[in-house]
Enzyme design. Structure first.
Site, mmCIF file in Angstrom:
data_model
loop_
_atom_site.group_PDB
_atom_site.id
_atom_site.type_symbol
_atom_site.label_atom_id
_atom_site.label_comp_id
_atom_site.label_asym_id
_atom_site.label_seq_id
_atom_site.Cartn_x
_atom_site.Cartn_y
_atom_site.Cartn_z
ATOM 1 N N CYS A 67 38.506 63.263 90.808
ATOM 2 C CA CYS A 67 38.204 62.167 91.737
ATOM 3 C C CYS A 67 37.352 61.088 91.083
ATOM 4 O O CYS A 67 37.544 59.894 91.324
ATOM 5 C CB CYS A 67 37.511 62.708 92.976
ATOM 6 S SG CYS A 67 35.996 63.655 92.606
ATOM 7 N N HIS A 353 32.206 64.533 95.453
ATOM 8 C CA HIS A 353 33.478 63.798 95.488
ATOM 9 C C HIS A 353 33.188 62.321 95.258
ATOM 10 O O HIS A 353 32.170 61.799 95.722
ATOM 11 C CB HIS A 353 34.169 64.003 96.836
ATOM 12 C CG HIS A 353 35.541 63.408 96.922
ATOM 13 N ND1 HIS A 353 36.528 63.663 95.989
ATOM 14 C CD2 HIS A 353 36.096 62.552 97.827
ATOM 15 C CE1 HIS A 353 37.631 63.013 96.330
ATOM 16 N NE2 HIS A 353 37.390 62.325 97.427
ATOM 17 N N ASN A 375 40.348 56.638 99.276
ATOM 18 C CA ASN A 375 40.273 57.977 98.707
ATOM 19 C C ASN A 375 41.360 58.152 97.658
ATOM 20 O O ASN A 375 42.212 57.267 97.468
ATOM 21 C CB ASN A 375 40.415 59.025 99.816
ATOM 22 C CG ASN A 375 39.698 60.316 99.492
ATOM 23 O OD1 ASN A 375 39.365 60.593 98.344
ATOM 24 N ND2 ASN A 375 39.447 61.126 100.508
#
Length: 431
Positions: A67, A353, A375
Protein backbone atom coordinates in the site's frame (compact mmCIF):
# COMPACT_ATOMS: atom_id res chain seq x y z
CA UNK A 1 -2.89 -13.01 41.46
CA UNK A 2 -6.64 -12.97 42.02
CA UNK A 3 -8.53 -16.11 41.04
CA UNK A 4 -11.76 -15.93 39.06
CA UNK A 5 -14.12 -17.73 41.42
CA UNK A 6 -17.66 -19.05 40.96
CA UNK A 7 -19.00 -16.24 43.15
CA UNK A 8 -17.39 -13.61 40.96
CA UNK A 9 -18.77 -15.29 37.84
CA UNK A 10 -22.25 -15.21 39.38
CA UNK A 11 -21.87 -11.51 40.13
CA UNK A 12 -20.89 -10.85 36.50
CA UNK A 13 -23.82 -12.93 35.23
CA UNK A 14 -26.25 -10.75 37.20
CA UNK A 15 -25.17 -7.69 35.19
CA UNK A 16 -26.71 -9.13 31.97
CA UNK A 17 -30.17 -7.73 31.20
CA UNK A 18 -32.92 -8.25 28.64
CA UNK A 19 -31.43 -5.73 26.20
CA UNK A 20 -28.15 -7.63 26.29
CA UNK A 21 -30.03 -10.84 25.43
CA UNK A 22 -31.66 -9.15 22.41
CA UNK A 23 -28.27 -7.91 21.21
CA UNK A 24 -26.87 -11.41 21.67
CA UNK A 25 -29.61 -12.88 19.50
CA UNK A 26 -28.85 -10.35 16.76
CA UNK A 27 -25.10 -10.99 16.97
CA UNK A 28 -25.69 -14.70 16.36
CA UNK A 29 -26.60 -13.90 12.75
CA UNK A 30 -24.20 -11.12 11.69
CA UNK A 31 -20.89 -9.47 12.58
CA UNK A 32 -21.33 -6.92 15.36
CA UNK A 33 -19.53 -4.19 13.40
CA UNK A 34 -21.93 -4.64 10.48
CA UNK A 35 -24.96 -4.62 12.80
CA UNK A 36 -23.80 -1.44 14.51
CA UNK A 37 -23.19 0.62 11.34
CA UNK A 38 -25.56 3.57 10.99
CA UNK A 39 -25.77 3.79 7.19
CA UNK A 40 -27.60 7.11 7.18
CA UNK A 41 -24.74 8.70 9.08
CA UNK A 42 -22.00 6.99 7.07
CA UNK A 43 -23.62 7.89 3.72
CA UNK A 44 -23.47 11.59 4.62
CA UNK A 45 -19.67 11.40 4.55
CA UNK A 46 -19.76 10.86 0.78
CA UNK A 47 -21.12 14.32 0.05
CA UNK A 48 -19.12 16.76 -2.08
CA UNK A 49 -15.81 18.28 -0.94
CA UNK A 50 -14.97 21.96 -1.39
CA UNK A 51 -11.24 21.20 -1.77
CA UNK A 52 -10.76 18.34 -4.21
CA UNK A 53 -8.12 17.04 -6.64
CA UNK A 54 -8.74 15.18 -9.89
CA UNK A 55 -7.17 11.74 -10.00
CA UNK A 56 -6.23 9.43 -12.85
CA UNK A 57 -7.22 5.90 -11.96
CA UNK A 58 -7.82 3.38 -9.18
CA UNK A 59 -5.17 0.75 -8.47
CA UNK A 60 -5.29 -2.65 -6.76
CA UNK A 61 -2.44 -4.03 -4.65
CA UNK A 62 -4.29 -7.37 -4.42
CA UNK A 63 -2.82 -9.89 -1.97
CA UNK A 64 0.27 -7.87 -1.12
CA UNK A 65 1.34 -5.38 1.52
CA UNK A 66 2.51 -2.73 -0.94
CA UNK A 67 0.00 0.00 0.00
CA UNK A 68 2.86 2.40 0.84
CA UNK A 69 4.25 1.97 -2.68
CA UNK A 70 0.92 2.14 -4.50
CA UNK A 71 -0.09 5.33 -2.71
CA UNK A 72 3.34 6.92 -3.26
CA UNK A 73 3.32 6.06 -6.97
CA UNK A 74 -0.30 7.21 -7.29
CA UNK A 75 0.85 10.53 -5.88
CA UNK A 76 3.51 10.84 -8.59
CA UNK A 77 1.08 9.50 -11.22
CA UNK A 78 -0.91 12.73 -11.08
CA UNK A 79 2.11 14.64 -12.40
CA UNK A 80 2.80 12.08 -15.13
CA UNK A 81 -0.82 11.87 -16.31
CA UNK A 82 -0.91 15.64 -16.77
CA UNK A 83 2.42 15.73 -18.62
CA UNK A 84 1.37 12.86 -20.91
CA UNK A 85 -2.16 14.30 -21.30
CA UNK A 86 -3.90 10.99 -20.51
CA UNK A 87 -7.03 10.05 -18.56
CA UNK A 88 -5.50 6.97 -16.93
CA UNK A 89 -1.94 6.03 -16.02
CA UNK A 90 -0.19 3.63 -13.67
CA UNK A 91 3.46 3.07 -12.86
CA UNK A 92 4.88 -0.44 -12.58
CA UNK A 93 4.69 -1.31 -8.92
CA UNK A 94 6.34 -4.63 -9.76
CA UNK A 95 9.47 -2.82 -11.01
CA UNK A 96 9.93 -0.89 -7.79
CA UNK A 97 8.89 -3.84 -5.57
CA UNK A 98 11.67 -5.95 -7.13
CA UNK A 99 14.28 -3.49 -5.93
CA UNK A 100 12.54 -2.98 -2.59
CA UNK A 101 12.85 -6.70 -1.82
CA UNK A 102 16.46 -6.73 -3.01
CA UNK A 103 17.36 -3.70 -0.88
CA UNK A 104 15.67 -5.21 2.16
CA UNK A 105 17.56 -8.48 1.70
CA UNK A 106 20.89 -6.64 1.34
CA UNK A 107 20.20 -4.56 4.44
CA UNK A 108 19.01 -7.62 6.41
CA UNK A 109 22.21 -9.51 5.65
CA UNK A 110 24.31 -6.51 6.68
CA UNK A 111 22.41 -6.42 9.96
CA UNK A 112 22.98 -10.16 10.36
CA UNK A 113 26.73 -9.56 10.02
CA UNK A 114 26.62 -6.60 12.43
CA UNK A 115 24.80 -8.65 15.10
CA UNK A 116 26.61 -11.96 14.54
CA UNK A 117 28.43 -11.70 17.87
CA UNK A 118 25.27 -10.93 19.85
CA UNK A 119 23.37 -13.77 21.60
CA UNK A 120 20.22 -15.15 19.99
CA UNK A 121 18.26 -13.87 22.97
CA UNK A 122 19.18 -10.22 22.29
CA UNK A 123 16.40 -7.90 21.10
CA UNK A 124 18.35 -7.06 17.96
CA UNK A 125 18.73 -10.68 16.86
CA UNK A 126 15.18 -11.62 17.84
CA UNK A 127 13.90 -8.66 15.82
CA UNK A 128 16.14 -9.52 12.86
CA UNK A 129 15.02 -13.14 12.56
CA UNK A 130 11.37 -12.09 12.28
CA UNK A 131 12.39 -11.52 8.65
CA UNK A 132 11.28 -9.00 6.05
CA UNK A 133 7.90 -8.30 4.50
CA UNK A 134 6.14 -6.12 1.94
CA UNK A 135 5.67 -3.06 4.14
CA UNK A 136 7.57 0.22 4.07
CA UNK A 137 7.09 3.99 4.36
CA UNK A 138 7.29 7.20 2.33
CA UNK A 139 10.97 8.00 2.75
CA UNK A 140 11.92 4.53 1.56
CA UNK A 141 9.61 4.86 -1.47
CA UNK A 142 11.29 8.17 -2.28
CA UNK A 143 14.71 6.56 -1.89
CA UNK A 144 13.84 3.70 -4.24
CA UNK A 145 12.47 6.04 -6.92
CA UNK A 146 15.52 8.30 -6.68
CA UNK A 147 17.89 5.34 -6.97
CA UNK A 148 16.11 3.20 -9.58
CA UNK A 149 13.72 5.47 -11.47
CA UNK A 150 10.28 4.40 -12.71
CA UNK A 151 8.66 2.66 -15.66
CA UNK A 152 5.05 2.44 -16.89
CA UNK A 153 3.06 -0.60 -15.81
CA UNK A 154 2.99 -1.99 -19.37
CA UNK A 155 6.80 -2.21 -19.36
CA UNK A 156 6.96 -4.50 -16.31
CA UNK A 157 3.43 -5.68 -15.47
CA UNK A 158 2.34 -7.51 -12.37
CA UNK A 159 2.98 -11.24 -12.03
CA UNK A 160 1.17 -13.70 -9.82
CA UNK A 161 3.95 -13.48 -7.25
CA UNK A 162 4.06 -9.67 -7.18
CA UNK A 163 0.33 -9.39 -6.45
CA UNK A 164 0.20 -12.50 -4.20
CA UNK A 165 3.38 -12.12 -2.18
CA UNK A 166 2.96 -14.74 0.56
CA UNK A 167 5.06 -17.46 -1.13
CA UNK A 168 7.75 -15.04 -2.29
CA UNK A 169 8.07 -13.61 1.21
CA UNK A 170 8.23 -17.06 2.79
CA UNK A 171 10.94 -18.25 0.39
CA UNK A 172 12.96 -15.04 0.72
CA UNK A 173 12.86 -15.24 4.50
CA UNK A 174 13.84 -18.91 4.41
CA UNK A 175 16.93 -17.99 2.38
CA UNK A 176 17.77 -15.08 4.69
CA UNK A 177 17.42 -17.15 7.84
CA UNK A 178 19.46 -19.99 6.32
CA UNK A 179 22.37 -17.70 5.51
CA UNK A 180 21.84 -15.64 8.66
CA UNK A 181 22.43 -18.80 10.67
CA UNK A 182 25.55 -19.54 8.60
CA UNK A 183 26.87 -16.01 9.15
CA UNK A 184 26.54 -16.43 12.91
CA UNK A 185 28.59 -19.66 12.80
CA UNK A 186 31.24 -18.40 10.38
CA UNK A 187 34.52 -16.64 10.97
CA UNK A 188 34.46 -12.88 10.44
CA UNK A 189 36.49 -13.18 7.26
CA UNK A 190 33.90 -15.52 5.71
CA UNK A 191 30.74 -13.51 6.40
CA UNK A 192 30.81 -11.22 3.36
CA UNK A 193 31.18 -14.18 0.99
CA UNK A 194 28.17 -15.84 2.63
CA UNK A 195 26.20 -12.64 2.10
CA UNK A 196 27.21 -12.55 -1.58
CA UNK A 197 26.01 -16.14 -2.02
CA UNK A 198 22.68 -15.31 -0.37
CA UNK A 199 22.14 -12.23 -2.55
CA UNK A 200 22.81 -14.22 -5.71
CA UNK A 201 20.20 -16.79 -4.66
CA UNK A 202 17.64 -14.14 -3.75
CA UNK A 203 18.20 -12.19 -6.98
CA UNK A 204 17.63 -15.34 -9.04
CA UNK A 205 14.45 -16.17 -7.11
CA UNK A 206 13.09 -12.66 -7.68
CA UNK A 207 13.83 -12.80 -11.40
CA UNK A 208 11.88 -16.07 -11.61
CA UNK A 209 8.92 -14.77 -9.61
CA UNK A 210 8.74 -11.10 -10.66
CA UNK A 211 10.79 -10.91 -13.87
CA UNK A 212 14.15 -9.22 -14.37
CA UNK A 213 13.86 -5.40 -14.38
CA UNK A 214 14.41 -3.58 -17.67
CA UNK A 215 17.34 -1.26 -18.34
CA UNK A 216 15.94 0.36 -21.49
CA UNK A 217 12.51 0.33 -23.11
CA UNK A 218 10.29 1.88 -25.78
CA UNK A 219 6.88 3.31 -24.89
CA UNK A 220 3.95 4.39 -27.06
CA UNK A 221 0.61 5.89 -26.04
CA UNK A 222 -2.33 7.85 -27.38
CA UNK A 223 -3.35 10.91 -25.38
CA UNK A 224 -6.88 12.02 -24.53
CA UNK A 225 -6.90 14.26 -27.63
CA UNK A 226 -6.20 11.13 -29.73
CA UNK A 227 -2.65 12.20 -30.55
CA UNK A 228 -0.08 9.41 -30.89
CA UNK A 229 3.20 9.56 -28.96
CA UNK A 230 6.18 7.23 -28.98
CA UNK A 231 9.47 7.31 -27.07
CA UNK A 232 12.38 5.01 -27.89
CA UNK A 233 15.43 4.08 -25.85
CA UNK A 234 14.08 5.29 -22.54
CA UNK A 235 15.66 4.27 -19.24
CA UNK A 236 13.84 4.25 -15.89
CA UNK A 237 15.77 7.42 -15.01
CA UNK A 238 15.07 9.34 -18.22
CA UNK A 239 11.38 8.41 -18.01
CA UNK A 240 11.22 9.64 -14.43
CA UNK A 241 13.09 12.85 -15.18
CA UNK A 242 10.90 13.71 -18.19
CA UNK A 243 7.48 12.64 -16.94
CA UNK A 244 7.75 13.25 -13.18
CA UNK A 245 10.81 15.43 -12.69
CA UNK A 246 10.44 16.48 -9.05
CA UNK A 247 13.01 16.36 -6.26
CA UNK A 248 11.66 13.84 -3.75
CA UNK A 249 14.23 14.89 -1.18
CA UNK A 250 12.11 18.02 -0.67
CA UNK A 251 9.33 15.97 0.94
CA UNK A 252 9.27 15.49 4.70
CA UNK A 253 7.80 12.41 6.37
CA UNK A 254 5.65 14.10 9.00
CA UNK A 255 4.09 12.06 11.81
CA UNK A 256 1.86 12.58 14.81
CA UNK A 257 2.87 9.95 17.35
CA UNK A 258 2.33 11.48 20.82
CA UNK A 259 4.04 8.71 22.79
CA UNK A 260 6.11 9.00 25.96
CA UNK A 261 9.26 8.08 24.01
CA UNK A 262 8.73 10.23 20.89
CA UNK A 263 8.93 13.94 21.77
CA UNK A 264 7.15 16.51 19.65
CA UNK A 265 8.85 18.98 17.30
CA UNK A 266 11.90 16.83 16.65
CA UNK A 267 12.86 14.19 14.09
CA UNK A 268 12.58 10.54 15.07
CA UNK A 269 15.29 8.47 13.36
CA UNK A 270 15.54 4.70 13.09
CA UNK A 271 17.11 2.02 10.93
CA UNK A 272 15.45 -1.37 10.56
CA UNK A 273 15.31 -4.35 8.23
CA UNK A 274 12.84 -2.58 5.94
CA UNK A 275 15.33 0.13 5.06
CA UNK A 276 17.62 0.61 2.12
CA UNK A 277 21.18 0.20 3.44
CA UNK A 278 21.97 3.88 2.85
CA UNK A 279 18.70 5.24 4.24
CA UNK A 280 17.39 5.84 7.74
CA UNK A 281 13.73 6.45 8.47
CA UNK A 282 13.52 10.13 9.35
CA UNK A 283 10.16 11.35 10.61
CA UNK A 284 9.25 14.80 11.95
CA UNK A 285 6.89 14.47 14.92
CA UNK A 286 4.28 17.25 15.04
CA UNK A 287 1.00 17.90 16.84
CA UNK A 288 -2.13 16.67 15.05
CA UNK A 289 -3.40 20.18 14.31
CA UNK A 290 -0.09 20.95 12.61
CA UNK A 291 -0.24 17.77 10.52
CA UNK A 292 -3.82 18.53 9.48
CA UNK A 293 -3.02 22.10 8.50
CA UNK A 294 -0.09 20.92 6.38
CA UNK A 295 -2.33 18.39 4.61
CA UNK A 296 -4.92 21.10 3.91
CA UNK A 297 -2.30 23.51 2.57
CA UNK A 298 -0.91 20.89 0.19
CA UNK A 299 -4.41 19.94 -1.02
CA UNK A 300 -5.30 23.60 -1.59
CA UNK A 301 -2.17 23.88 -3.75
CA UNK A 302 -3.57 21.11 -5.96
CA UNK A 303 -1.25 18.37 -4.69
CA UNK A 304 -2.44 15.05 -3.22
CA UNK A 305 -1.03 13.85 0.09
CA UNK A 306 0.37 10.41 0.94
CA UNK A 307 -0.88 9.50 4.43
CA UNK A 308 -0.68 6.57 6.85
CA UNK A 309 -3.63 5.41 8.93
CA UNK A 310 -5.09 2.46 10.83
CA UNK A 311 -7.15 0.49 8.32
CA UNK A 312 -8.43 -1.83 11.04
CA UNK A 313 -10.25 0.90 12.95
CA UNK A 314 -13.92 1.63 12.25
CA UNK A 315 -13.78 0.90 8.54
CA UNK A 316 -16.57 -0.31 6.28
CA UNK A 317 -15.22 -1.55 2.95
CA UNK A 318 -18.58 -1.84 1.20
CA UNK A 319 -19.68 1.69 2.11
CA UNK A 320 -16.16 3.12 1.83
CA UNK A 321 -16.13 4.96 5.13
CA UNK A 322 -13.73 5.51 8.01
CA UNK A 323 -15.66 6.83 10.98
CA UNK A 324 -16.03 5.71 14.62
CA UNK A 325 -19.19 7.82 15.03
CA UNK A 326 -21.00 5.80 12.34
CA UNK A 327 -20.81 2.71 14.57
CA UNK A 328 -23.30 2.37 17.42
CA UNK A 329 -21.11 0.09 19.50
CA UNK A 330 -21.49 1.41 23.03
CA UNK A 331 -24.77 -0.50 23.59
CA UNK A 332 -22.90 -3.79 23.19
CA UNK A 333 -19.23 -3.04 23.90
CA UNK A 334 -19.51 -0.21 26.42
CA UNK A 335 -16.97 2.61 26.55
CA UNK A 336 -14.04 1.76 24.28
CA UNK A 337 -12.64 5.26 23.69
CA UNK A 338 -8.85 5.66 24.00
CA UNK A 339 -6.42 8.54 23.54
CA UNK A 340 -4.06 8.54 20.59
CA UNK A 341 -1.13 8.04 22.94
CA UNK A 342 -2.74 5.03 24.61
CA UNK A 343 -3.70 3.55 21.24
CA UNK A 344 -0.07 3.64 20.12
CA UNK A 345 1.61 2.64 23.36
CA UNK A 346 -0.64 -0.37 23.95
CA UNK A 347 -0.44 -1.59 20.34
CA UNK A 348 -4.18 -1.13 19.85
CA UNK A 349 -3.55 1.08 16.83
CA UNK A 350 -0.74 1.90 14.41
CA UNK A 351 -0.16 3.31 10.91
CA UNK A 352 -0.68 -0.02 9.15
CA UNK A 353 -2.01 1.21 5.79
CA UNK A 354 -1.14 3.98 3.34
CA UNK A 355 -3.54 5.81 1.05
CA UNK A 356 -3.72 8.99 -1.01
CA UNK A 357 -5.53 12.04 0.31
CA UNK A 358 -7.46 13.73 -2.52
CA UNK A 359 -9.73 16.22 -0.81
CA UNK A 360 -11.17 17.82 2.29
CA UNK A 361 -14.41 19.61 3.12
CA UNK A 362 -13.90 22.73 5.23
CA UNK A 363 -16.55 24.56 7.23
CA UNK A 364 -17.10 28.31 7.31
CA UNK A 365 -14.20 28.63 9.75
CA UNK A 366 -11.82 26.67 7.47
CA UNK A 367 -11.92 23.69 9.83
CA UNK A 368 -11.98 20.18 8.32
CA UNK A 369 -15.25 18.24 8.43
CA UNK A 370 -14.50 15.20 6.26
CA UNK A 371 -11.72 13.93 3.99
CA UNK A 372 -11.60 12.20 0.59
CA UNK A 373 -9.26 9.23 0.19
CA UNK A 374 -8.11 7.13 -2.78
CA UNK A 375 -7.40 3.58 -1.67
CA UNK A 376 -5.42 0.86 -3.46
CA UNK A 377 -7.85 -2.03 -2.98
CA UNK A 378 -9.43 -1.80 -6.44
CA UNK A 379 -12.72 -0.36 -7.70
CA UNK A 380 -14.83 -2.95 -5.87
CA UNK A 381 -13.71 -1.60 -2.50
CA UNK A 382 -15.45 1.51 -1.21
CA UNK A 383 -17.26 3.77 -3.66
CA UNK A 384 -15.36 2.85 -6.84
CA UNK A 385 -12.14 2.79 -4.84
CA UNK A 386 -12.82 6.04 -2.97
CA UNK A 387 -13.25 6.27 0.81
CA UNK A 388 -14.69 9.07 2.93
CA UNK A 389 -13.10 9.79 6.29
CA UNK A 390 -14.62 11.73 9.17
CA UNK A 391 -12.68 14.39 11.03
CA UNK A 392 -12.99 12.34 14.23
CA UNK A 393 -11.34 9.36 12.54
CA UNK A 394 -8.65 11.55 10.94
CA UNK A 395 -7.60 13.11 14.24
CA UNK A 396 -7.41 9.76 16.02
CA UNK A 397 -6.30 7.22 13.43
CA UNK A 398 -4.20 9.14 10.87
CA UNK A 399 -0.55 9.12 11.94
CA UNK A 400 1.66 10.28 9.05
CA UNK A 401 1.84 12.31 5.85
CA UNK A 402 4.39 13.19 3.16
CA UNK A 403 4.57 16.99 3.03
CA UNK A 404 6.61 19.14 0.68
CA UNK A 405 8.96 21.50 2.52
CA UNK A 406 7.31 24.48 0.81
CA UNK A 407 4.30 24.04 3.11
CA UNK A 408 6.28 23.88 6.36
CA UNK A 409 6.53 27.05 8.42
CA UNK A 410 9.97 28.46 9.14
CA UNK A 411 9.64 27.19 12.70
CA UNK A 412 8.80 23.69 11.48
CA UNK A 413 11.74 23.74 9.08
CA UNK A 414 13.92 24.60 12.06
CA UNK A 415 12.86 21.38 13.78
CA UNK A 416 14.60 19.46 10.99
CA UNK A 417 17.95 20.85 12.17
CA UNK A 418 17.52 19.87 15.81
CA UNK A 419 19.34 16.85 17.20
CA UNK A 420 17.09 13.87 16.38
CA UNK A 421 15.83 11.19 18.75
CA UNK A 422 17.22 7.81 17.68
CA UNK A 423 15.04 4.75 18.35
CA UNK A 424 15.72 1.08 17.81
CA UNK A 425 13.21 -0.59 15.46
CA UNK A 426 11.52 -2.58 18.23
CA UNK A 427 10.81 0.69 20.05
CA UNK A 428 8.64 2.00 17.23
CA UNK A 429 4.88 1.78 17.93
CA UNK A 430 4.11 0.39 14.47
CA UNK A 431 6.76 -2.34 14.25
Amino acid sequence: MEVLTKEKLNMLAKTINEQDHVLSVMAQHEDLMTLSLDQRKSAALHQAFNVEIEHHGITAQKQSGRCWMFSALNNLREITAEKMNVEQFEFSENYLAFYDKLEKANNWLDMAIDTAEQPLSSQAVQYLFKGIGDGNVWDQAAGLVTKYGLVPKEVMPETWASSHTKTADQLTNRILRKYGAEIRKAEKTERESIKAKAMKQIYRLQCILFGQPVNTFDYAWRDKDNNMHEEKGLTPFTFYEKYVGIDLSQYVHVICEPTSYEPMHVCIVSHDNGNMAENNRVRLNLEMDELENLCIAQLKAGQPVWIGLDAGAFIDRSEGILDPDSYVLSAAAGDIAMTKQDLLETGESSPNHNVLLLGVHLDENEKPVRWKIENSWGKDSGKDGIYACSEDYFKTYVFEAAIHKDFLSEEQKGYLDKKPVVLMPWQLPWM
